[in-house]
Write an enzyme that holds these catalytic residues in place. Structure first.
Site, PDB file in Angstrom:
ATOM      1  N   GLY A 105       0.826  -1.209   0.000  1.00  0.00           N
ATOM      2  CA  GLY A 105       0.000   0.000   0.000  1.00  0.00           C
ATOM      3  C   GLY A 105       0.855   1.252   0.000  1.00  0.00           C
ATOM      4  O   GLY A 105       0.654   2.175  -0.801  1.00  0.00           O
ATOM      5  N   THR A 106       1.825   1.277   0.891  1.00  0.00           N
ATOM      6  CA  THR A 106       2.703   2.438   1.011  1.00  0.00           C
ATOM      7  C   THR A 106       3.473   2.695  -0.276  1.00  0.00           C
ATOM      8  O   THR A 106       3.631   3.855  -0.694  1.00  0.00           O
ATOM      9  CB  THR A 106       3.700   2.206   2.171  1.00  0.00           C
ATOM     10  OG1 THR A 106       2.949   1.972   3.358  1.00  0.00           O
ATOM     11  CG2 THR A 106       4.620   3.396   2.360  1.00  0.00           C
ATOM     12  N   ASP A 128       4.863 -10.161   5.321  1.00  0.00           N
ATOM     13  CA  ASP A 128       4.183 -11.104   4.429  1.00  0.00           C
ATOM     14  C   ASP A 128       5.021 -11.520   3.228  1.00  0.00           C
ATOM     15  O   ASP A 128       4.715 -12.502   2.575  1.00  0.00           O
ATOM     16  CB  ASP A 128       2.874 -10.486   3.926  1.00  0.00           C
ATOM     17  CG  ASP A 128       1.852 -10.354   5.033  1.00  0.00           C
ATOM     18  OD1 ASP A 128       1.926 -11.135   6.005  1.00  0.00           O
ATOM     19  OD2 ASP A 128       0.996  -9.458   4.945  1.00  0.00           O
TER      20      ASP A 128
END
EC number: 2.7.1.11
Lengths: 342, 342, 342, 342
Positions: A105-106, A128
């Site tokens: 996301g970042t 992950d």
């Protein structure tokens, strides 16, 4: 050169080593001024930051968490004002660039800011390991180590009671932690988000382990889905996608296994212990090197890229390559561990 | 297909996981018959071996050491009879090929046997990580972890007493363990076989750490050499090559540092604890995959090659590429940690 | 002398060290013949046992679980036939006595058998440490260590996200694990079965931690009860006794804390990892000494007693003293940790 | 009440937890003002101290070493001026009493100061566990854990190579670490300062282990003495008391064992890693409770006493009882482990 650094998204072992690596290289060797925003983009919005120098990062490499804090606040929120807002803040703080430490996301956000003309460099982190464009991300090795130690512990209690132990580990979309920990711990059934299986198949594997005289140990990633589970889902609390409504998938699986196979079964949901505490040596080295490489890449003006591990080398890749798609466990890797099954 | 397997040279965490991986793939999936020689080539000479099947390798992946034992006996000894002797033994045992697990010495021997027409496949292992042709060898990560934990422990006692702690880790010819553990543990001076330094330089670094208000922590690889040390060597017991005559290099360095800098100094020689015990999750995964790949390579007839890790992929490389030269720490990697110095 | 040994109830780190201690002393030094029943009283009923000698217990002291297996089968079941049935079985097997390894339930049963004239010696084990008549039971130190490591890990992730982390540890009736782990890990709120608290009180403590600028860490024993929770229990799924209907108490507490204090909260239920795996050195020593003492007590004819640790000494106490009442956490010990609160 | 605290002598895991316990209880509950002297008595002499409050001790319980530093400076040095000098310094600092954290030497000095009329309270710490008047001292459990882990690691490498591994652990005058670690790790020969043995006896034990088909593991306390070793001492470098001149006793023993038994032997000297780093949960609890008890004892005016663990209770004992004599390993405890020998 004056550089801001921030951490966004979930925390991850190795963050402090990465910050330290970037500061020792950036400030002491390359002569940058560096500042660290507190709690990610929130610190940018709220003008909350600390100067980063050798003293600020002293001795932090073995510490879990992050000295900068983190949050899930987005630069594209109303408060932050999107790319224009960030540009303004950077101008006010006289920043020449940003290093954003975060996961998928970042780095997607980083790419969008980069495309809007902001000098951003991505430093990847995710337990992950699902970020494409790099062999490994730091944090993953620590998470796998903790999950493996849990398997080692559960095995002895499982065998003493002839039980089936079901361990749920992190991994919503990619099953890397389950794959590696399951292989390291010698789990006999490994269930990944990438490979849905039916209850029948899972129980067949479990029974076959029992028939070989062993106590089955099942490692399941939190994002694993049971195939064709309409009737069971009603009973066990699965939602329409076959995911558990409350609690973890392990808490759904264990009673089903017990009911269908007659083998006493117990669930353990490892949870947040996987993402905290002292990082492994591997993660500290990877994180330190990633931090160093980030400073070097800033110096070289490689904005819009992300630091990446390739074999033994630290490189940079375009952010667009890195966030293009999730790195899933491929069939070939799953096939490697399938020989343990049944 | 009937395949023999043996371990040669020093033991190493992950050996059992590698043996298990090869057997689970080879016997259960590919249908090989497999046997394991006891104590390396000595088992070949003395006809001492055990059958290897799923039962024989059950639960061994977390165990240190090797269930097969190891020795430094060479197939080119008089007793073994060289390539001809080995061929004869293989014929007697109806073996179609050999998997030899070992480090640089073992794989050099494997190459020689291969060149003499014997179907041999190399499976690399060395805690030193000095084998070319593969990104990492299993055992290395465990050794680095143990050394890093020692640094974490020594740091607190060093700082409480304002002492200089000198930790000696393994690495006779290559400094990989010292490099990684030193970086992970945040050692302020890291001394490697590849980069001899003078006493003056070492003491300058140590003093500069003290001058910043910290307690210096020095990590030194056992094969590190002090430059131009004629006069000191007489006092401290160095041989003609600048290596310590008795005890480790740490035991030579600590008193020299104390004498020259006035900082109370203590040596610790970590020794054999670096090579035993439970392997890290990383090493278990790497070893298991290496074992699986070895079985696949045997099936594919890739004799004369060695299993290799490249990025995330298991591959094979010609044995001649792997043993060609020692993998040393390059200048660029040493330069990365130099920013911690002084 | 011919002695039978069995493990009953939940497994526990240190069981194998205890078995080994008893066998090395009993067989090698005192000249007993010893046998071990498989899966507790079930092995007695089903005539399932193995001979125990030095070879059988070789190297088992660091292993978690128990080589004998365990079950919750009672000698007072119909199948077992109660004291008469056990006497008959002992006569058939020519046993002069039994060593029963277990917790409160097992030692209560042992006392009943002893009162019925059967020569029984109790060897206490329970991770809960709730057995009266002994300073500590083995297994407890390992459970506390694992819970403490979890706290160390959760703290860093909690502080990075400014979250309240709620960790649930074992302890249905006694809060010893929560007390010790909470004190060792520096938890700011510790909730025990012995001391019910209201939601208001818990939230007041949590808020006060936050107001000091820290991220609250709450350790809660599984048997903790919230006082006066009628309305909440309906929402959160508490049963009539204030205990959670599904999942653990941590999973009830976390959302309540979040709702009432506004502090983002996360629950972790540590579960079975607390009772498996490699025992701590402390537990191995205690267990080994307990086993040795059990053999000595058998030799001395101290039937009807239980092995006990008093200070540094291994002693025996009458079984009736040991099982008389549960060892709860006293007010004074809870008061010690209360200074951490709020 | 205004109280000074200092640490003297060697550092020890748990020191920070003890300081924190005393401060949280003393300052927050009992309303003391507290200060901590830097580097033991040197801080008293040089007027170097810090105020101690909740903030100063925040989060330090898991940290090894001591935030106050330590030294071996004595209050009876010329600079310190003995009891009169200390009284003067205390008057200048308006101190009502001192808490001295240390081992046998420190508590002997505390007793002397107490006899001279200074209000002193002893808080015992020593990894050696050789302080009489308390069941255990904190630091000991951590040292035993580290030594046990080393044994676990050495065992696998020893067995893979069929070697005799000799591990030297701390314990100059008392063999508690060797006794407990040796028992926990299942060492087959344990050599203590309290029980000198002849070379012949040691080698007989080693050979007998080998004859049972195992690889001997010898744990030796640094203070162990070989009996009647005149001829060997010349060769191996023993001094007149049978102690090694250079290096540790393990480095003397290993070559002797190899020469006499023909079993390849390797020495490991564990050294300073035994006294640093993260304390075990057991030590953190014991240290925290000792700190709390120290504050309570100060409040109760129990000057001239030392905090002591008796069973599960924290008590105080007169300093004169505690320092009267060294707590040695008694014959009965050594006899417990002798069943492992030979």
């Amino acid at each position: 050169m004056r550089i801001g650094m921030l951490v966004s998204g979930g925390d991850c072992p190795g963050l402090n080593a990465a910050i330290r690596g970037a500061v020792l290289r950036g400030v002491d060797v390359l002569g940058f001024e560096m500042i660290g925003f507190i709690d990610g983009w929130r610190g940018v919005i709220e003008d909350n930051w600390i100067p980063l120098d050798r003293r600020a990062v002293r001795g932090i490499s073995p510490l879990g968490g992050t000295i900068l804090g983190t949050s899930r606040v987005s630069p594209f929120s109303d408060e932050a004002g999107g790319a224009e807002g960030i540009k303004r803040r950077m101008a006010e703080l006289e920043l020449d660039g940003l290093i954003t430490i975060g996961g998928n996301g970042t780095q997607t956000v980083a790419m969008m800011l980069s495309e809007a003309g902001i000098p951003v460099l991505g430093l990847p982190k995710t337990i992950d390991n699902d970020l494409d464009g790099t062999d490994f991300t730091f944090g993953f090795d620590t998470a796998v180590s903790i999950a493996t130690e849990a398997i080692d512990r559960l095995r002895t209690t499982g065998e003493s009671h002839r039980r089936c132990m079901v361990l749920e580990v992190m991994g919503r979309d990619a099953g890397w932690i389950a794959l590696h920990a399951g292989m390291a711990g010698g789990a006999q059934v490994i269930l990944l988000p990438e490979f849905p299986e039916s209850v029948e198949q899972v129980c067949t594997w479990v029974e076959s382990v029992r028939d070989r005289g062993r106590s089955p140990l099942v490692v399941v990633a939190e994002g694993f889905r049971l195939e064709g589970m309409d009737s069971v889902s009603t009973r066990a609390g699965l939602d329409g996608f076959g995911r558990p409504r409350l609690g973890g998938i392990a808490e759904v699986l264990a009673p089903i296994i017990e009911e269908r196979t007659g083998i006493e079964s117990r669930a353990t949901v490892l949870g947040h212990v996987q993402r905290g505490g002292v990082p492994t040596a591997f993660d500290r080295v990877l994180a330190t090197r990633a931090g160093i490489k980030a400073a070097d890449a800033v110096q070289a003006g490689e904005w819009g890229t992300m630091v990446s591990l390739r074999g033994n080398e630290m490189e940079t890749v375009p952010l667009s390559d890195a966030v293009d798609k999730l790195k899933s466990v491929p069939e070939s890797r799953y096939e490697e561990v399938r020989l343990l099954f049944g």
